[in-house]
Design a protein around this motif. Sequence first.
Motif, PDB file in Angstrom:
ATOM      1  N   ILE A  94     -21.769  -9.525 -19.265  1.00  0.00           N
ATOM      2  CA  ILE A  94     -20.586  -9.267 -20.080  1.00  0.00           C
ATOM      3  C   ILE A  94     -20.432 -10.378 -21.107  1.00  0.00           C
ATOM      4  O   ILE A  94     -20.970 -11.474 -20.936  1.00  0.00           O
ATOM      5  CB  ILE A  94     -19.305  -9.145 -19.234  1.00  0.00           C
ATOM      6  N   GLY A  95     -19.672 -10.101 -22.160  1.00  0.00           N
ATOM      7  CA  GLY A  95     -19.450 -11.112 -23.189  1.00  0.00           C
ATOM      8  C   GLY A  95     -18.268 -10.752 -24.061  1.00  0.00           C
ATOM      9  O   GLY A  95     -17.783  -9.617 -24.045  1.00  0.00           O
ATOM     10  N   LEU A  96     -17.823 -11.726 -24.838  1.00  0.00           N
ATOM     11  CA  LEU A  96     -16.652 -11.539 -25.683  1.00  0.00           C
ATOM     12  C   LEU A  96     -16.931 -10.700 -26.919  1.00  0.00           C
ATOM     13  O   LEU A  96     -16.002 -10.153 -27.512  1.00  0.00           O
ATOM     14  CB  LEU A  96     -16.117 -12.898 -26.148  1.00  0.00           C
ATOM     15  N   SER A  97     -18.162 -10.598 -27.344  1.00  0.00           N
ATOM     16  CA  SER A  97     -18.517 -10.113 -28.668  1.00  0.00           C
ATOM     17  C   SER A  97     -18.124 -11.183 -29.696  1.00  0.00           C
ATOM     18  O   SER A  97     -18.246 -12.373 -29.418  1.00  0.00           O
ATOM     19  CB  SER A  97     -17.884  -8.746 -28.957  1.00  0.00           C
ATOM     20  N   HIS A  98     -17.591 -10.779 -30.853  1.00  0.00           N
ATOM     21  CA  HIS A  98     -17.334 -11.724 -31.943  1.00  0.00           C
ATOM     22  C   HIS A  98     -15.987 -11.397 -32.586  1.00  0.00           C
ATOM     23  O   HIS A  98     -15.521 -10.253 -32.526  1.00  0.00           O
ATOM     24  CB  HIS A  98     -18.448 -11.648 -32.985  1.00  0.00           C
ATOM     25  N   ARG A  99     -15.405 -12.381 -33.206  1.00  0.00           N
ATOM     26  CA  ARG A  99     -14.094 -12.185 -33.812  1.00  0.00           C
ATOM     27  C   ARG A  99     -14.091 -10.993 -34.773  1.00  0.00           C
ATOM     28  O   ARG A  99     -13.163 -10.177 -34.767  1.00  0.00           O
ATOM     29  CB  ARG A  99     -13.657 -13.456 -34.555  1.00  0.00           C
ATOM     30  N   ILE A 100     -15.124 -10.881 -35.601  1.00  0.00           N
ATOM     31  CA  ILE A 100     -15.140  -9.813 -36.593  1.00  0.00           C
ATOM     32  C   ILE A 100     -15.141  -8.433 -35.930  1.00  0.00           C
ATOM     33  O   ILE A 100     -14.540  -7.481 -36.429  1.00  0.00           O
ATOM     34  CB  ILE A 100     -16.351  -9.982 -37.549  1.00  0.00           C
ATOM     35  N   VAL A 101     -15.810  -8.318 -34.774  1.00  0.00           N
ATOM     36  CA  VAL A 101     -15.846  -7.049 -34.059  1.00  0.00           C
ATOM     37  C   VAL A 101     -14.521  -6.790 -33.353  1.00  0.00           C
ATOM     38  O   VAL A 101     -13.937  -5.710 -33.447  1.00  0.00           O
ATOM     39  CB  VAL A 101     -17.010  -7.034 -33.045  1.00  0.00           C
TER      40      VAL A 101
END
Length: 311
Positions: A94-101
Amino acid sequence: MIIGMHAAVGPDVGDPIGALVAEAETARSRGLALWMAQMFDLDALTALAVVGRAVPDVPLGTAVVPTYPRHPAALAAQALTVQAATGNRLTLGIGLSHRIVVEDFFGLSYAKPVRHLREYLEVLLPLLATGRVDYRGEEYRVATFAPVRVAGARPPAVLVAALGTQMLGVAGRMADGTALWMVGPRTIESHIVPTITKAAADAGRPTPRVCVGLPVSVTADPAAARERAARMFSIYNELPSYRAMLDKEGVGGPADVAVVGDEETVAAALRRLGDIGATELNLPVFGTDEERARTLEVLTALAAEQPRGDA
């Protein structure tokens, strides 16, 4: 060290599930694990449940499923369903992804990513382990009415996409390890492994797993392969978390951490990853058909080198 290949099925494939089944058959025949990312097309966990049901004996993993759009209770149920469908072969990355997403695509707040991850794990992990949770945090307030339970399913190992010091600390203290992408060997050796290992040790947890993801190509023309990698993976120059790791590595871009060269060069580079702390590899194979075939032969040989029970 477990050797794994990364599923490469794009959105334009006419029969994506059939293509994934074929890749899983390839992985099984070569003694490899199969990893899949959650992108904007196929749902990775649903696809792995189907593929794992069709193809036995292949270790499966997500690298990674973004946390923000999935409530941890929903993810727990989905992950346990995959376990039941596949005979408990899933590693849940699992992960946070990115701010833009998170902000521009999902329309959610990315204001407190470390807090989000900690609270997410504080809900998810008990649900996977016991089916129950009673939690009151800043982002999540969760109390189960009935257990989240799927017959025959065991809790999967949970790896967290963690790059920075704070995120590695949370991963080491709470999860089973980290799933990396586009992090070079110097940074793995000097930053990733010591940081997450210390966090785990301080928390009294086992030595964490470190899954390393890097593009790989066995080729007679390394310069051309690096040019291809620069085009294919250019987005990772623009995403701050990956750019920070490339800067820490002291390289210009993704092409510089791609593993390319002849058979001996690539095999030596992948063995070195194990020497510096990688417990498993998640390797997108790229290049021409001939280069992909040569690369898979190298991965097959490396998998055969692993002690029985570790590959």
